[in-house]
Write an enzyme that holds these catalytic residues in place. Sequence first.
Site, PDB file in Angstrom:
ATOM      1  N   GLU A 128       0.834  -1.208   0.000  1.00  0.00           N
ATOM      2  CA  GLU A 128       0.000   0.000   0.000  1.00  0.00           C
ATOM      3  C   GLU A 128       0.865   1.254   0.000  1.00  0.00           C
ATOM      4  OE1 GLU A 128      -2.672  -1.034  -1.062  1.00  0.00           O
ATOM      5  OE2 GLU A 128      -4.162  -0.508   0.467  1.00  0.00           O
ATOM      6  N   THR A 181      -6.131   8.891  -6.322  1.00  0.00           N
ATOM      7  CA  THR A 181      -6.122   8.928  -4.855  1.00  0.00           C
ATOM      8  C   THR A 181      -5.521  10.244  -4.379  1.00  0.00           C
ATOM      9  OG1 THR A 181      -5.881   6.544  -4.803  1.00  0.00           O
ATOM     10  CG2 THR A 181      -5.359   7.703  -2.781  1.00  0.00           C
TER      11      THR A 181
END
Lengths: 306, 306
Positions: A128, A181
């Site tokens: 991540e 994002t």
Amino acid sequence: MNEVKVFCPATIANLSCGFDVLGLCLDNVGDEMIVRKTAEKGIRITKIEGANLPLETEKNVAGVALLAMLEEVDADFGFEIEIYKHIKAGSGIGSSAASSAGAVFAANELLGNPFTRKELVKFAMQGEKLASGNAHADNVAPALLGGFTLVRSSNPLDIIKIDSPDELFATVIHPQIELKTSDARSVLKQTVSLKSAITQWGNVGGLIAGLYTQDYDLIGRSLHDEIVEPLRSVLIPGFDLIKQSALENGALGSGISGSGPSIFALSRGKATADKIAKGMSEVYDTMNLPYEIHVCKVNDTGMRVI
Amino acid sequence: MNEVKVFCPATIANLSCGFDVLGLCLDNVGDEMIVRKTAEKGIRITKIEGANLPLETEKNVAGVALLAMLEEVDADFGFEIEIYKHIKAGSGIGSSAASSAGAVFAANELLGNPFTRKELVKFAMQGEKLASGNAHADNVAPALLGGFTLVRSSNPLDIIKIDSPDELFATVIHPQIELKTSDARSVLKQTVSLKSAITQWGNVGGLIAGLYTQDYDLIGRSLHDEIVEPLRSVLIPGFDLIKQSALENGALGSGISGSGPSIFALSRGKATADKIAKGMSEVYDTMNLPYEIHVCKVNDTGMRVI
């Protein structure tokens, strides 16, 4: 065992009130991954289908997650990884998390499970970190543990798994737009009003209580977000119409999945979830906006060998 | 039944992470109240022992709470109230809440219980409004319902009762200083950082999960407050020393009770709670600061007829 094939489920992070701390695991949406032992040590990603992603270990979230794990365990063999992506990158349902978590879960199987699922979270978080610059656990935790997960603390890492009520279904619609994002992060404000924060932690408490007591109405009453949703939802076409449609069709609640652009709704029972899907689809059909839509039971098991 | 005597328990609001939403009920600290039917309608407060509080119905929290209740139910008799205060006003353990909740609980008994305990909360909140200007439920809810309570929402009112884990004890020390609620309110900031808010709602979630699963360690890990405690604790003499002493003596967590100045600690088992009380007492003894100290099991029943 020389080879393992795993299902790497999609996940919904945040769940309205639980920005950065809550997530859930989906049942029938996810990637597949095959990991094989090789005589030669090291990690090779030999195949990626369904997405245009780097094969270089250090540039791929699956490779980076597995590298982090191999720093803490001795393997007398190497790993060959094939990734079959079904979760679109940037959809907001944990595409990078599925790959990061899948690699460490599968490798752990080949190693005879030296780590618990919970212990695997910190390795998957390194994937991540590569994907978003932020080693967050709110997608990898539910992908690995299933059900609902609460990241009580990121540092030190403290994750609580909460079983899903039996009849809980999710409907997720993914409008085919690109929402980075970083853009979804940039609209956030670094301060919030104390009043809104109190509302939010009241709802987090209510949602957790609703999950433990299988109180679907309480779950629904708690699925509100007055901090992030008002800022991010403007980036998602038709958000208000989709949410309104979901609620009118019986959703317990509806909100942005992760950082978007996917929108989720939770409901009690598959019939309602299907009805919500129909209503959501009609909204985007009317807008001529392409989309993908999923109806899933909440997956209480998480990542699994297939 | 023409007369009822009730025990009106003290309560701890906020519980570190749950500012304005969480509270718990104490077992052996509280007021007593006698409420009698009278032929003449209306409410008369005939006696208050242990505190210098107004006898006029409209100026007394018990009177105001009962007036609010009588707007929603017909009583063919009146009420005479005697209040025996043991909880000091301004101590931070719900003195006004005990009286507000006690009056409506006792009168409800005399009326044959037309209201549930949960329904009584909104009436008792009117007493809190008189006391502090703010109709909050975080003390009256645990006083009425017992155990732990979560005020998920104040408007509309949505209260969840959570049973206490069996072995949970509270130690509460009340330094004999005056700390006005208005002063404790005035140090609060109206905005908080998003980062701290996320930490706080992670902890609220963790605390609720710990209560449902009787996971004492998780309860302890969740008892943190990085928003209100840093601002308010400076108003309480020796706060850091008392908290440190509690943690060193085995407390799961420690923080400000309500808006202070009382400081609470939670622990597993009475022996630890007693040890914590001894350590806390020594801190204030050394400082020559007068105090009262209580060791109580969490009271899972709430207000009761005696």
